[in-house]
Scaffold this motif. Structure first.
Motif, PDB file in Angstrom:
ATOM      1  N   ALA A 147      16.185 -66.413 -12.548  1.00  0.00           N
ATOM      2  CA  ALA A 147      15.673 -65.211 -11.901  1.00  0.00           C
ATOM      3  C   ALA A 147      15.482 -64.085 -12.904  1.00  0.00           C
ATOM      4  O   ALA A 147      14.481 -63.359 -12.875  1.00  0.00           O
TER       5      ALA A 147
ATOM      6  N   LEU B 119      12.459 -64.725 -14.906  1.00  0.00           N
ATOM      7  CA  LEU B 119      11.272 -64.504 -14.101  1.00  0.00           C
ATOM      8  C   LEU B 119      10.909 -63.025 -14.045  1.00  0.00           C
ATOM      9  O   LEU B 119       9.749 -62.640 -14.181  1.00  0.00           O
ATOM     10  N   PHE B 120      11.914 -62.166 -13.848  1.00  0.00           N
ATOM     11  CA  PHE B 120      11.652 -60.727 -13.822  1.00  0.00           C
ATOM     12  C   PHE B 120      11.143 -60.247 -15.178  1.00  0.00           C
ATOM     13  O   PHE B 120      10.279 -59.368 -15.266  1.00  0.00           O
TER      14      PHE B 120
ATOM     15  N   ARG C  97       7.541 -61.130 -15.472  1.00  0.00           N
ATOM     16  CA  ARG C  97       6.698 -60.263 -14.656  1.00  0.00           C
ATOM     17  C   ARG C  97       6.422 -58.942 -15.365  1.00  0.00           C
ATOM     18  O   ARG C  97       5.310 -58.400 -15.294  1.00  0.00           O
TER      19      ARG C  97
ATOM     20  N   PHE D 245       4.269 -64.440  -9.263  1.00  0.00           N
ATOM     21  CA  PHE D 245       5.678 -64.079  -9.336  1.00  0.00           C
ATOM     22  C   PHE D 245       6.353 -64.299  -7.993  1.00  0.00           C
ATOM     23  O   PHE D 245       7.473 -64.832  -7.920  1.00  0.00           O
ATOM     24  N   GLN D 246       5.698 -63.912  -6.912  1.00  0.00           N
ATOM     25  CA  GLN D 246       6.291 -64.049  -5.587  1.00  0.00           C
ATOM     26  C   GLN D 246       6.595 -65.497  -5.261  1.00  0.00           C
ATOM     27  O   GLN D 246       7.660 -65.820  -4.722  1.00  0.00           O
TER      28      GLN D 246
ATOM     29  N   GLU E 193       7.102 -68.072  -7.374  1.00  0.00           N
ATOM     30  CA  GLU E 193       8.181 -68.615  -8.201  1.00  0.00           C
ATOM     31  C   GLU E 193       9.534 -68.027  -7.817  1.00  0.00           C
ATOM     32  O   GLU E 193      10.547 -68.731  -7.782  1.00  0.00           O
ATOM     33  N   TYR E 194       9.562 -66.745  -7.488  1.00  0.00           N
ATOM     34  CA  TYR E 194      10.824 -66.126  -7.117  1.00  0.00           C
ATOM     35  C   TYR E 194      11.322 -66.680  -5.787  1.00  0.00           C
ATOM     36  O   TYR E 194      12.528 -66.896  -5.594  1.00  0.00           O
ATOM     37  N   GLN E 195      10.411 -66.935  -4.858  1.00  0.00           N
ATOM     38  CA  GLN E 195      10.803 -67.530  -3.586  1.00  0.00           C
ATOM     39  C   GLN E 195      11.362 -68.930  -3.788  1.00  0.00           C
ATOM     40  O   GLN E 195      12.340 -69.326  -3.137  1.00  0.00           O
TER      41      GLN E 195
ATOM     42  N   GLN F 228      14.949 -68.684  -5.008  1.00  0.00           N
ATOM     43  CA  GLN F 228      15.866 -68.364  -3.928  1.00  0.00           C
ATOM     44  C   GLN F 228      16.065 -69.551  -2.982  1.00  0.00           C
ATOM     45  O   GLN F 228      17.166 -69.778  -2.482  1.00  0.00           O
TER      46      GLN F 228
END
Length: 518
Positions: A61, A64-65, A68, A84-85, A87-89, A92
């Motif tokens: 995570a 990933l940030f 971004r 990004f949305q 991959e971040y989902q 989680q």
């Protein structure tokens, strides 16, 4: 801007779409091309310590940030571009938290739906967030969700306990429990003569046929039927949470396995052991649209309401055109006959994922359908789910443990994507799709809950056994909360919306569960 199509990627240089071939069941998991850089296999190793899993997720995570900040919303992983949305989902979803509600056993193993209903209170009209649950013993239960509203002042309150993961290095994250659920009155439920086989929301408000002439919100409830009587279809009034009222729409001399409502709430279709029947919800008129000797176990309307997908016990999936004149319930003589090829003995051929028949057979179907568009899975089709963003795509689950993504325009080419790891042999297990249509979830006969990335086919999560087979999944969509502002803020600040990126309800014989991203 090219549209993002599930199962395909767009090449800007060649200005065309190319299929994305996901992992085929039985293939080597190392061949999957959708891993994030530096991550290990998508399938959790149950022998590893849970804290190590949480630590890896936090590292991913953080990376990933950072990406971004450097690249914006469009980032690159392993020579592929993604948002990004998305991959971040996935990060989680790879390590969710599962909660079990106390004193909520045997209430949601037949059917499960979440509703946002308008009710009249002394202070004016309010919106309530409720769970309507059906049990295989024939009972219907209604519970209000979370902290918003609290319209049930004296009912049974059920609190959640975390059941997965049991151990984590970051206890603070998993201690953010979802809110309680509360019934209207102690032991409140409606008892039907047989098992609850289907609960669906009716898309629009129907004229009240109970007596006061006002416009009310309803849910469609179907019962399976028993050895002495067939199944029935009811409309359940949800406007008065303390006094549930229902009317019987139709009663049949056959088994009702499933059902669905069209988007505007004027028609419903039910799947039976004799075929599929269409019900006009305003007049109560019932007519056959499909007759078959193979039971219809799963159904799904398309967005137009003109076609309904039917999944049969013999593995066939057919699209029925319901734009026709009503036929006699007893005779259905006006339906055209078709011979559909199928086989009771099939094997899957990787890497195409197509079924090869060992013994070619035919069965007869009556209805308005195109025989060439019918396809056949390798076992009984227990769940169907179309994508709302483009209902040409649908997911199908069969009882031998396969989940596939199909395009109705390319059915004869086989599935676009297959999802590895599902465990099933004889149970009607339901598929659940999140509101963003990025994830698909299902329980398994081994007691695990699994989550896949719809586009890539990657298995993101496999929970430890929950000592229960999850048969129903409800992934709620956003409510339509209006004024006043204070109440809307109270709901948004509730744990279901604020701390959890997404969440879904899971129903089983041994309890009601809630799973959410952490």
């Amino acid at each position: 801007m090219p549209q993002d199509l599930p199962g395909f990627y767009f090449d800007p240089e060649k200005n065309r779409y190319f299929p994305v071939k996901g992992r085929i069941p039985g293939s080597n998991p190392n061949t999957t091309a959708s891993h994030i850089q530096g991550s290990s296999s998508s399938k959790p190793n149950r022998t590893n310590d849970k804290s190590n899993t949480q630590r890896r997720k936090r590292i991913k995570a953080a990376d990933l940030f950072q990406l971004r900040e450097l690249s914006g919303k469009l980032i690159t992983f392993s020579k592929r571009k993604s948002s990004f949305q998305h991959e971040y989902q996935n990060i989680q979803a790879s390590q969710p938290t599962v909660w079990k509600y106390q004193s909520a056993n045997c209430i949601a193993d037949g059917a499960l739906e979440q509703f946002y209903v308008d009710i009249q209170m002394p202070q004016g009209q309010k919106e309530a967030d409720v769970l309507l649950m059906g049990c295989l013993n024939g009972s219907i239960s209604l519970y209000e969700v979370g902290k918003f509203g609290q319209h049930f002042g004296h009912g049974v309150k059920c609190m959640p306990n975390r059941v997965w993961p049991l151990i984590t290095e970051y206890e603070g994250e998993c201690n953010k429990a979802p809110g309680y659920i509360q019934s209207s009155t102690p032991g409140a439920s409606i008892l039907f003569p047989s098992s609850i086989s289907c609960i669906k929301g009716i898309g629009k408000k129907l004229p009240d046929r109970i007596g006061d002439g006002s416009s009310l919100q309803h849910a469609l409830v179907a019962t399976l039927g028993s050895g002495t009587a067939g199944g029935s279809v009811y409309a359940l009034n949800l406007s008065d949470l303390l006094d549930l009222r229902m009317i019987e729409i139709a009663s049949l001399h056959c088994t009702i396995w499933t059902g669905d409502c069209n988007s505007n709430g004027t028609q419903a279709v039910i799947g039976t052991n004799l075929g599929a029947a269409l019900i006009n919800l305003e007049s109560g008129v019932l007519s056959w649209v499909c007759r078959s000797k193979s039971d219809v176990l799963s159904q799904q309307f398309d967005q137009s309401g003109n076609f309904v997908l039917c999944g049969l016990r013999n593995g066939a999936i057919v699209a029925i055109d319901v734009r026709q004149k009503p036929n006699s319930l007893a005779l259905s003589t006006g339906l055209p006959r078709h011979r559909i090829a199928y086989s009771s003995n099939k094997i899957r051929e990787p890497p195409s994922g197509k079924c090869r028949s060992l013994t070619r057979q035919f069965f007869e179907v009556r209805g308005n359908l195109i025989p060439s568009s019918a396809i056949c899975m390798s076992s009984a089709v227990c769940s169907l789910a179309t994508l709302q963003s483009d209902d040409q795509y649908f997911l199908a689950s069969s009882m031998d443990g396969f989940i596939d993504l199909y395009d109705r325009r390319l059915l004869q080419r086989g599935p676009l994507q297959s999802y590895e790891g599902h465990v099933n042999s004889h149970t009607r297990l339901q598929l659940g799709i999140d509101p963003s249509e990025s994830l698909v979830m299902s329980g398994g006969e081994d007691g695990c809950v699994r989550i896949w990335d719809i586009k890539t086919g990657k298995l993101l999560c496999e929970t430890d056994p929950l000592d229960s087979i999850v048969s129903t999944v409800c992934w709620p969509r956003t409510g339509k909360l209006q004024e006043p502002v204070e109440e809307r803020r109270e709901y948004v600040d509730s744990l279901y919306e604020h701390n959890h990126s997404w969440g879904a309800w899971l129903g089983s014989r041994r309890g009601l569960f809630y799973i959410h991203g952490s």
